[in-house]
Design a protein around this motif. Structure first.
Motif, mmCIF file in Angstrom:
data_model
loop_
_atom_site.group_PDB
_atom_site.id
_atom_site.type_symbol
_atom_site.label_atom_id
_atom_site.label_comp_id
_atom_site.label_asym_id
_atom_site.label_seq_id
_atom_site.Cartn_x
_atom_site.Cartn_y
_atom_site.Cartn_z
ATOM 1 N N ILE A 19 1.265 -1.063 -0.139
ATOM 2 C CA ILE A 19 -0.045 -0.006 -0.344
ATOM 3 C C ILE A 19 1.244 0.898 0.052
ATOM 4 N N GLY A 20 1.759 1.009 0.515
ATOM 5 C CA GLY A 20 2.874 2.220 0.955
ATOM 6 C C GLY A 20 3.263 3.124 -0.922
ATOM 7 N N VAL A 21 4.258 1.505 -1.176
ATOM 8 C CA VAL A 21 4.593 2.183 -2.773
ATOM 9 C C VAL A 21 4.014 2.361 -3.241
ATOM 10 N N VAL A 22 2.144 1.689 -3.769
ATOM 11 C CA VAL A 22 1.710 1.499 -4.517
ATOM 12 C C VAL A 22 1.127 3.314 -4.083
ATOM 13 N N HIS A 23 0.741 3.624 -2.668
ATOM 14 C CA HIS A 23 -0.134 5.337 -3.516
ATOM 15 C C HIS A 23 1.055 6.586 -3.340
ATOM 16 N N PHE A 24 1.733 5.422 -1.848
ATOM 17 C CA PHE A 24 3.073 7.515 -2.403
ATOM 18 C C PHE A 24 4.442 6.847 -3.084
ATOM 19 N N GLY A 25 4.566 6.004 -3.693
ATOM 20 C CA GLY A 25 5.504 5.830 -4.748
ATOM 21 C C GLY A 25 4.834 5.459 -5.521
ATOM 22 N N PHE A 26 4.176 5.081 -6.530
ATOM 23 C CA PHE A 26 3.251 5.368 -7.569
ATOM 24 C C PHE A 26 2.317 6.759 -8.494
ATOM 25 N N GLY A 27 2.250 7.087 -7.120
ATOM 26 C CA GLY A 27 1.037 7.781 -6.431
ATOM 27 C C GLY A 27 -0.130 7.650 -7.076
ATOM 28 N N ILE A 28 -0.656 5.921 -7.354
ATOM 29 C CA ILE A 28 -1.916 5.607 -6.693
ATOM 30 C C ILE A 28 -2.671 5.564 -5.999
ATOM 31 N N THR A 29 -4.078 6.466 -6.324
ATOM 32 C CA THR A 29 -4.363 7.291 -4.900
ATOM 33 C C THR A 29 -5.557 6.045 -4.702
ATOM 34 N N LEU A 30 -5.158 5.509 -3.378
ATOM 35 C CA LEU A 30 -6.072 4.725 -2.276
ATOM 36 C C LEU A 30 -6.624 4.691 -1.579
ATOM 37 N N PRO A 31 -7.994 4.045 -1.353
ATOM 38 C CA PRO A 31 -8.545 4.361 0.490
ATOM 39 C C PRO A 31 -8.158 4.424 1.914
ATOM 40 N N LEU A 32 -6.610 4.652 2.301
ATOM 41 C CA LEU A 32 -6.188 4.830 3.388
ATOM 42 C C LEU A 32 -6.666 4.006 4.651
ATOM 43 N N GLY A 33 -7.720 4.890 4.645
ATOM 44 C CA GLY A 33 -8.249 4.706 5.949
ATOM 45 C C GLY A 33 -9.528 3.280 6.100
ATOM 46 N N THR A 34 -9.757 2.687 5.220
ATOM 47 C CA THR A 34 -10.758 1.789 4.613
ATOM 48 C C THR A 34 -10.056 0.288 4.703
ATOM 49 N N MET A 35 -8.646 0.503 4.375
ATOM 50 C CA MET A 35 -7.788 -0.544 4.037
ATOM 51 C C MET A 35 -6.828 -0.699 5.453
ATOM 52 N N ALA A 36 -6.647 0.685 5.626
ATOM 53 C CA ALA A 36 -5.835 0.529 7.693
ATOM 54 C C ALA A 36 -7.387 -0.331 8.475
ATOM 55 N N LEU A 37 -8.210 -0.215 7.889
ATOM 56 C CA LEU A 37 -8.767 -0.623 9.337
ATOM 57 C C LEU A 37 -9.102 -2.374 9.041
ATOM 58 N N VAL A 38 -9.008 -2.532 7.099
ATOM 59 C CA VAL A 38 -8.941 -4.151 7.330
ATOM 60 C C VAL A 38 -7.819 -4.789 8.096
ATOM 61 N N ARG A 128 -13.621 -1.113 -6.908
ATOM 62 C CA ARG A 128 -13.602 -0.273 -6.753
ATOM 63 C C ARG A 128 -12.499 0.298 -7.550
ATOM 64 N N PRO A 129 -12.399 0.627 -8.917
ATOM 65 C CA PRO A 129 -11.301 0.572 -9.506
ATOM 66 C C PRO A 129 -10.051 1.809 -9.449
ATOM 67 N N LEU A 130 -9.112 1.376 -9.818
ATOM 68 C CA LEU A 130 -8.170 2.387 -9.420
ATOM 69 C C LEU A 130 -7.676 4.004 -9.927
ATOM 70 N N GLU A 131 -7.572 4.469 -9.012
ATOM 71 C CA GLU A 131 -7.481 6.080 -10.602
ATOM 72 C C GLU A 131 -6.145 6.467 -10.298
ATOM 73 N N LEU A 132 -6.000 5.516 -11.681
ATOM 74 C CA LEU A 132 -4.016 5.939 -12.033
ATOM 75 C C LEU A 132 -4.144 7.466 -13.054
ATOM 76 N N PRO A 133 -2.845 8.239 -12.100
ATOM 77 C CA PRO A 133 -2.086 9.053 -12.401
ATOM 78 C C PRO A 133 -1.621 9.146 -14.135
ATOM 79 N N SER A 134 -1.964 10.317 -14.931
ATOM 80 C CA SER A 134 -1.929 10.432 -16.216
ATOM 81 C C SER A 134 -0.286 9.784 -16.682
ATOM 82 N N HIS A 135 0.276 9.828 -15.992
ATOM 83 C CA HIS A 135 2.211 9.375 -16.474
ATOM 84 C C HIS A 135 1.859 7.741 -15.907
ATOM 85 N N LEU A 136 0.910 7.011 -15.706
ATOM 86 C CA LEU A 136 0.807 5.633 -15.658
ATOM 87 C C LEU A 136 0.145 4.580 -16.581
ATOM 88 N N ALA A 137 -1.126 5.835 -17.037
ATOM 89 C CA ALA A 137 -1.621 5.444 -17.889
ATOM 90 C C ALA A 137 -1.336 4.740 -18.793
#
Length: 417
Positions: A19-38, A128-137
């Motif tokens: 989650i850290g690599v994908v959200h902060f490294g690749f810039g892909i937005t994830l629902p961190l609160g809900t995933m942290a709850l899991v 829930r589809p992933l929201e990819l930044p433009s440079h990864l699309a």
């Protein structure tokens, strides 16, 4: 269950990293609160599992099924929040299915297959589809392949590590079951031998009494009183007959047929001294010494079975070596330790490997080895153990370790019951 708990800790760590690599490294937005709850639910489940496992004597198949179902549910929730079937980590379901096939019975394993299949089907319909930044699309396919590679390596490594450990646990369980079956077979062998010995003791009682009466009559005959040599032999025969009658009485007592008398409490040192003196009578040519560091006030039950056990060990040492024998007694923690040492040739390696097994004897006799077999099983019934080793300076030592609680009045009463 411990393997599943360890796997869950790895899953929590791996998901945090991913989650850290994908959200902060690749810039892909994830629902961190809900995933942290899991992840928090998984951590709580592990803590509860640890606490539950300490209080549980054994883990049922239903408990393992429930734990695997929780893991599948957590994986489904994380995949739902991070792209569903487009997430390359969806193949982690195969790890859960493999663990179910190894750990569960057939019915529960197929139920878990149905649950994982339903989860995969549900994710294809709703996620829930992933929201990819433009440079990864434009590079989505390459990212997916990289994710598949990481997932494959992770799946393969975890399968090898945990399936190997689980198979090791299963092999240890099978070995333990085989050992228990062997002990049950030996106990059955002991019962059959006990019935035979008890029957023989009953049959021998009458002729021994008859011989004793005849010897007494001979002793009083006028014609034999002028033959001192013959009278001495008659006396020796009388002693031998009395010894045989005592052995027969001991067999019947050990078989539970003469329990009318109260248990005799004696000092441990007195018991050992009298035992050595009685054994010397049966082996006048033998040389035996004994030493004790036991407390002078230590009291035990004068157990006939224990006396016969020590007689067997001393007999075995004398017959194998014919050299001086030493009996040592000392207390180790809450155990009474008895060591019988000789200066003979010692045990052969194959004898040490199968020490206490029936019909394993170095004396070259049919039926040999039963003495030590009985020793091991009687001591085991008392909650103790018997070991044997060869001494570096020559000879062998047989060590009997007996819990003092088994030789107390309460312990002996419970054992007799």
């Amino acid at each position: 269950m411990l393997q599943l708990i360890q796997l869950r800790w790895l899953a929590v760590s791996g998901q945090l990293l991913t989650i850290g690599v994908v959200h902060f490294g690749f810039g892909i937005t994830l629902p961190l609160g809900t995933m942290a709850l899991v992840l928090a639910v998984l951590v709580l489940l592990n803590l509860v599992s640890h606490f539950w496992l300490r209080r549980q004597a054994e883990v049922s198949s239903s408990a393992l099924f429930l734990a695997l179902t929780f893991d599948v549910a957590a994986l489904t929730a994380q995949l739902y929040l991070s792209g569903g079937p487009t997430n390359p980590f969806i193949s982690l379901y195969l790890l859960q299915v493999t663990l179910a096939a190894v750990l569960l019975d057939v019915r529960r394993a197929w139920v878990l297959v149905a649950i994982t299949s339903a989860c995969v089907l549900g994710l294809t319909l709703q996620y829930r589809p992933l929201e990819l930044p433009s440079h990864l699309a434009d590079d989505l396919f390459r990212l997916h392949l990289q994710g598949l590679l990481v997932c494959f390596i992770l799946d393969a490594a975890l399968l090898v590590v945990f399936v190997t450990r689980i198979n090791g646990n299963l092999r240890a369980r099978d070995a333990n079951l085989a050992h228990m079956r062997q002990q049950a077979a030996e106990a059955d062998h002991i019962v059959r031998m006990g019935l035979l010995a008890s029957g023989a003791a009953h049959e021998l009682g009458t002729p021994l009494s008859t011989v004793s009466v005849i010897l007494g009559d001979w002793r009083r005959m006028e014609a034999l009183r002028s033959m001192p040599d013959l009278l001495q032999e008659i006396d020796e025969m009388q002693v031998a007959v009395e010894r045989c009658k005592a052995i027969v009485s001991g067999i019947l007592l050990s078989a539970g047929e003469a329990r009318g008398e109260a248990p005799v409490v004696t000092l441990a040192n007195t018991f050992l001294r009298e035992l050595v003196e009685d054994w010397r009578i049966t082996r006048p040519a033998a040389t035996v010494t004994w030493d004790s560091s036991l407390d002078r006030d230590l009291e035990i039950i004068a157990d006939r079975a224990l006396k016969q056990v020590l007689f067997n060990v001393l007999d075995n040492a004398y017959e194998c070596s014919g050299l001086p024998i030493r009996l040592s007694a000392f207390q180790q923690d809450a155990n009474l330790v008895l060591e019988v040492s000789d200066k003979g040739p010692g045990f052969a390696p194959d004898m040490l490997a199968e020490f206490g097994k029936p019909y394993r004897s170095s004396k070259g006799r049919t039926g040999g080895g039963l003495g030590l077999f009985l020793v091991v099983n009687v001591v085991r019934k008392l909650g103790g153990s018997v070991t044997a080793r060869n001494r570096p300076e020559g000879g062998a030592t047989v060590t009997l370790t007996l819990p003092l609680a088994a030789l107390a009045i309460e312990g002996s009463a419970g054992h007799a019951a």
